[in-house]
Design a protein around this motif. Structure first.
Motif, PDB file in Angstrom:
ATOM      1  N   SER A  42      73.811 -12.681  -9.379  1.00 62.19           N
ATOM      2  CA  SER A  42      74.945 -11.679  -8.657  1.00 62.19           C
ATOM      3  C   SER A  42      75.136 -12.664  -7.427  1.00 62.19           C
ATOM      4  CB  SER A  42      73.828 -10.271  -7.488  1.00 62.19           C
ATOM      5  OG  SER A  42      75.059 -10.829  -6.721  1.00 62.19           O
ATOM      6  N   PHE A  43      74.493 -14.129  -7.308  1.00 59.24           N
ATOM      7  CA  PHE A  43      75.215 -14.672  -5.839  1.00 59.24           C
ATOM      8  C   PHE A  43      75.196 -16.140  -6.643  1.00 59.24           C
ATOM      9  CE2 PHE A  43      72.489 -12.424  -2.289  1.00 59.24           C
ATOM     10  CZ  PHE A  43      73.488 -11.718  -2.285  1.00 59.24           C
ATOM     11  N   SER A  44      75.085 -16.042  -8.621  1.00 59.88           N
ATOM     12  CA  SER A  44      74.980 -17.076  -9.004  1.00 59.88           C
ATOM     13  C   SER A  44      74.536 -18.280  -8.533  1.00 59.88           C
ATOM     14  CB  SER A  44      76.832 -17.445  -9.021  1.00 59.88           C
ATOM     15  OG  SER A  44      76.963 -16.246  -9.824  1.00 59.88           O
ATOM     16  N   VAL A  45      72.997 -17.973  -7.841  1.00 63.69           N
ATOM     17  CA  VAL A  45      72.059 -19.579  -7.415  1.00 63.69           C
ATOM     18  C   VAL A  45      70.732 -19.504  -8.117  1.00 63.69           C
ATOM     19  CG1 VAL A  45      73.224 -19.527  -5.695  1.00 63.69           C
ATOM     20  CG2 VAL A  45      71.618 -17.956  -5.308  1.00 63.69           C
ATOM     21  N   ASN A  46      70.275 -20.447  -7.691  1.00 66.92           N
ATOM     22  CA  ASN A  46      68.522 -20.759  -8.729  1.00 66.92           C
ATOM     23  C   ASN A  46      67.887 -19.253  -7.320  1.00 66.92           C
ATOM     24  OD1 ASN A  46      68.317 -22.476  -6.945  1.00 66.92           O
ATOM     25  ND2 ASN A  46      68.842 -24.550  -7.825  1.00 66.92           N
ATOM     26  N   ILE A  83      63.261  -1.363  -9.046  1.00 67.67           N
ATOM     27  CA  ILE A  83      63.634  -2.051 -10.024  1.00 67.67           C
ATOM     28  C   ILE A  83      64.121  -2.308 -11.632  1.00 67.67           C
ATOM     29  CG2 ILE A  83      63.991  -4.443 -10.008  1.00 67.67           C
ATOM     30  CD1 ILE A  83      66.072  -3.170  -7.406  1.00 67.67           C
ATOM     31  N   GLU A  84      62.081  -2.260 -11.457  1.00 68.70           N
ATOM     32  CA  GLU A  84      61.451  -2.268 -13.087  1.00 68.70           C
ATOM     33  C   GLU A  84      62.389  -1.692 -14.037  1.00 68.70           C
ATOM     34  OE1 GLU A  84      56.962  -3.481 -14.290  1.00 68.70           O
ATOM     35  OE2 GLU A  84      57.489  -2.741 -12.505  1.00 68.70           O
ATOM     36  N   LYS A  85      62.163   0.294 -13.431  1.00 71.10           N
ATOM     37  CA  LYS A  85      62.692   1.524 -14.234  1.00 71.10           C
ATOM     38  C   LYS A  85      64.096   0.855 -14.093  1.00 71.10           C
ATOM     39  CE  LYS A  85      59.011   3.976 -13.368  1.00 71.10           C
ATOM     40  NZ  LYS A  85      58.597   5.309 -12.292  1.00 71.10           N
ATOM     41  N   GLY A  86      64.856   0.108 -14.095  1.00 75.79           N
ATOM     42  CA  GLY A  86      66.589  -0.273 -14.395  1.00 75.79           C
ATOM     43  C   GLY A  86      67.397   0.208 -12.761  1.00 75.79           C
ATOM     44  N   MET A  87      67.151   0.330 -11.833  1.00 78.79           N
ATOM     45  CA  MET A  87      67.473   0.827 -11.090  1.00 78.79           C
ATOM     46  C   MET A  87      68.698  -0.487 -10.594  1.00 78.79           C
ATOM     47  SD  MET A  87      67.184   1.458  -7.139  1.00 78.79           S
ATOM     48  CE  MET A  87      67.145   1.033  -6.302  1.00 78.79           C
ATOM     49  N   ASN A  88      69.785  -0.522 -10.602  1.00 80.12           N
ATOM     50  CA  ASN A  88      71.061  -1.554 -10.121  1.00 80.12           C
ATOM     51  C   ASN A  88      70.597  -2.346  -8.706  1.00 80.12           C
ATOM     52  OD1 ASN A  88      73.801  -2.548  -9.179  1.00 80.12           O
ATOM     53  ND2 ASN A  88      73.490  -2.504 -11.377  1.00 80.12           N
ATOM     54  N   ILE A  89      70.419  -3.257  -8.198  1.00 80.85           N
ATOM     55  CA  ILE A  89      70.292  -3.435  -7.150  1.00 80.85           C
ATOM     56  C   ILE A  89      71.951  -2.693  -6.340  1.00 80.85           C
ATOM     57  CG2 ILE A  89      69.017  -5.626  -7.679  1.00 80.85           C
ATOM     58  CD1 ILE A  89      71.426  -7.410  -7.198  1.00 80.85           C
ATOM     59  N   ASN A  90      72.155  -2.952  -6.611  1.00 88.20           N
ATOM     60  CA  ASN A  90      73.828  -2.026  -5.902  1.00 88.20           C
ATOM     61  C   ASN A  90      73.708  -1.002  -5.533  1.00 88.20           C
ATOM     62  OD1 ASN A  90      74.907  -5.014  -6.143  1.00 88.20           O
ATOM     63  ND2 ASN A  90      76.255  -4.797  -8.196  1.00 88.20           N
ATOM     64  N   THR A  91      72.882   0.003  -6.309  1.00 87.27           N
ATOM     65  CA  THR A  91      72.918   1.192  -5.865  1.00 87.27           C
ATOM     66  C   THR A  91      71.532   1.302  -4.638  1.00 87.27           C
ATOM     67  OG1 THR A  91      72.872   1.966  -8.260  1.00 87.27           O
ATOM     68  CG2 THR A  91      71.819   3.359  -6.921  1.00 87.27           C
ATOM     69  N   PHE A  92      70.560   0.835  -4.562  1.00 84.71           N
ATOM     70  CA  PHE A  92      69.833   0.262  -3.602  1.00 84.71           C
ATOM     71  C   PHE A  92      70.455   0.068  -1.919  1.00 84.71           C
ATOM     72  CE2 PHE A  92      67.472  -2.990  -1.490  1.00 84.71           C
ATOM     73  CZ  PHE A  92      66.086  -1.153  -0.049  1.00 84.71           C
ATOM     74  N   ILE A 100      79.279  -7.433  -2.513  1.00 85.25           N
ATOM     75  CA  ILE A 100      79.773  -8.472  -2.903  1.00 85.25           C
ATOM     76  C   ILE A 100      79.285  -9.378  -3.634  1.00 85.25           C
ATOM     77  CG2 ILE A 100      81.737  -9.812  -2.111  1.00 85.25           C
ATOM     78  CD1 ILE A 100      82.037  -8.295   0.366  1.00 85.25           C
ATOM     79  N   SER A 101      79.203  -9.714  -4.614  1.00 90.63           N
ATOM     80  CA  SER A 101      78.734 -10.787  -5.613  1.00 90.63           C
ATOM     81  C   SER A 101      79.096 -12.219  -5.290  1.00 90.63           C
ATOM     82  CB  SER A 101      78.682 -10.185  -7.765  1.00 90.63           C
ATOM     83  OG  SER A 101      78.402  -9.318  -6.947  1.00 90.63           O
ATOM     84  N   ASN A 102      78.661 -12.824  -4.434  1.00 91.28           N
ATOM     85  CA  ASN A 102      78.862 -14.344  -4.373  1.00 91.28           C
ATOM     86  C   ASN A 102      78.360 -14.110  -3.711  1.00 91.28           C
ATOM     87  OD1 ASN A 102      80.723 -14.011  -1.691  1.00 91.28           O
ATOM     88  ND2 ASN A 102      82.499 -13.246  -2.484  1.00 91.28           N
ATOM     89  N   GLN A 103      77.992 -16.064  -3.567  1.00 91.95           N
ATOM     90  CA  GLN A 103      77.067 -16.352  -1.954  1.00 91.95           C
ATOM     91  C   GLN A 103      77.399 -16.224  -1.207  1.00 91.95           C
ATOM     92  OE1 GLN A 103      75.054 -21.117  -1.687  1.00 91.95           O
ATOM     93  NE2 GLN A 103      76.102 -20.299  -4.313  1.00 91.95           N
ATOM     94  N   PHE A 104      78.670 -16.206  -0.328  1.00 93.96           N
ATOM     95  CA  PHE A 104      78.973 -16.230   0.840  1.00 93.96           C
ATOM     96  C   PHE A 104      78.999 -14.906   1.359  1.00 93.96           C
ATOM     97  CE2 PHE A 104      82.047 -15.074   3.991  1.00 93.96           C
ATOM     98  CZ  PHE A 104      82.741 -16.162   4.972  1.00 93.96           C
TER      99      PHE A 104
END
Length: 421
Positions: free
Chosen positions: A44-48, A162-171, A99-103
């Motif tokens: 989501s944040f495009s980081v390692n 999460i393991e069962k597929g829940m989207n992190i945005n939903t959480f 919001i899917s960015n590092q900032f």
């Protein structure tokens, strides 16, 4: 008449404290949940992974510094406005993770840390208004118990979802909205500032930072924070941030087993905090129980690292959590070692020092052991060295504990001195 009014408001403070526990429960859910969604958050944040740990760790920057603000706010404005502001900031911080960015990730985590800083001091403040001195350590222990139940849920419950597929945005959306609802609930339930300001001293025109001058000029306050920080760190840095990764890569566990094993530390807190708090109240001594809990942590780590076949990893982690409930005892000591009219600031101060220790240790642990987790040739030795890092920290906490003054037996004396003042 004054006594009747006090009794009447005591009941409302207890009700507000119970509602504050919901805020504190959610504080720990948010604190621990990122550990079970590393791949999803990295994407989501495009980081390692290392950069993600740095982002997640920024929580403690604002948590420690805003603990001081929380203490001042509680002493100046009371719990009603302070807890509302804290919960609202936390809710906004969760929504920023959408919001899917590092900032936005860094900003959201900073907001989460800032908001959560108000939860525990606020609950302790309400508990000190609603409970007698005899049962305060038990109430604080129970408060932390609920928090760690949240920490456990952040891994036990969120991990499998999460393991069962829940989207992190939903959480993050669900928890963010719920926390904002809790914020407004705290606004309506907590007694207003007028009733909180009992006539303590007429010289109310002291400077804004004067409570902290009192708290920080007391060496016992610093000792309490250092001990608590060194006992907290294995749970906040290892169990709630790195453990899932370490168990998967060093021990070869699958994601489910690693998650459950990691969550067992928080589950151990659920029992350890109220149990050790109750024992300190029962024997009216703080230091022996504090040192015993720290030694118990070392024994559980030694077993986990060097005798892994003796007990299952899940049970070893549970025992580690059980013993680390002792990290809450300095929170009782600092309140008893400082005047009663700075109780909010005392809790803010110990949170600042405690999580200041965490803020310093987190990048050190990441640099020494997090960066080498992929390339370690001998996984067993790598895991043992990482665990030894925490054993050394706990040992230092035991040494510092001997410098603390016993406050359990001096409670009556302290109160009398405050009355005279």
């Amino acid at each position: 008449m004054n006594v009747d009014t006090n009794k009447s408001y005591t009941k409302y403070y207890v009700i507000a404290w119970v509602f504050g526990l919901v805020f504190y429960f959610l504080d720990y859910v948010i604190r621990s949940a990122p550990a079970v969604m590393f791949p999803e958050l990295s994407q989501s944040f495009s980081v390692n992974d290392i950069r993600l740990v740095e982002i997640v760790g920024t929580y403690y920057y604002t948590y420690s510094t805003c603990s001081l603000i929380a203490g001042i706010a509680l002493d100046r404005f009371g719990a009603k406005y302070s807890l509302f502001a804290g919960a609202l900031i936390l809710g906004i911080g969760c929504l920023l993770f959408l919001i899917s960015n590092q900032f936005s990730g860094v900003t959201g985590r900073l907001f989460q840390g800032a908001g959560c800083a108000f939860a525990f001091p606020g609950c302790v403040y309400l508990a000190s208004k609603g409970f007698s001195a005899k049962s305060l350590a038990t109430a604080i222990g129970f408060t932390q118990c609920l928090g760690m139940l949240g920490g456990s849920a952040g891994q036990f419950v969120v991990g499998p979802l999460i393991e069962k597929g829940m989207n992190i945005n939903t959480f993050w959306l669900s928890v963010g909205i719920f926390i904002i609802i809790v914020a407004f609930g705290l606004w309506y339930i907590t007694p207003a500032n007028k009733t909180e300001e009992e006539p303590v001293i007429p010289q109310k025109k002291q400077g804004l930072l004067s409570p902290y001058k009192i708290v920080f000029s007391n060496p016992q306050s610093w000792l309490c924070g250092i001990v608590s920080g060194l006992l907290f760190a294995p749970t906040t840095i290892f169990a709630m941030t790195w453990a899932v990764d370490f168990f998967q890569k060093d021990r070869g566990f699958d994601f489910h087993t690693a998650t459950i094993s990691s969550a067992m530390v928080a589950f151990g807190w659920v029992f350890g905090c109220p149990l050790l708090g109750y024992i300190t109240d029962k024997i009216n001594k703080r230091k022996p129980v504090l040192i015993f809990g720290a030694l118990f942590m070392i024994l559980s780590l030694v077993q986990l690292l060097y005798f892994p076949d003796l007990l299952s990893t899940k049970f070893s982690m549970f025992l580690l959590g059980l013993g680390s409930g002792a990290a809450m005892i300095p929170y009782s000591i600092i309140k008893e070692a400082n005047p009663d009219h700075v109780k909010g600031s005392a809790t803010g101060a110990i949170n600042f020092i405690t999580f200041g220790v965490t803020t310093l240790l987190s990048p050190l642990f990441s640099h020494l052991f997090g960066k080498t987790i992929q390339d370690a040739t001998d996984k067993t030795v790598h895991f043992q060295q990482a665990g030894l890092f925490w054993i050394i920290g706990i040992s230092i906490a035991i040494v510092v504990s001997f410098l603390l003054k016993e406050t359990g037996e001096g409670k009556t004396t302290n109160n009398n001195e405050l009355i005279k003042e």
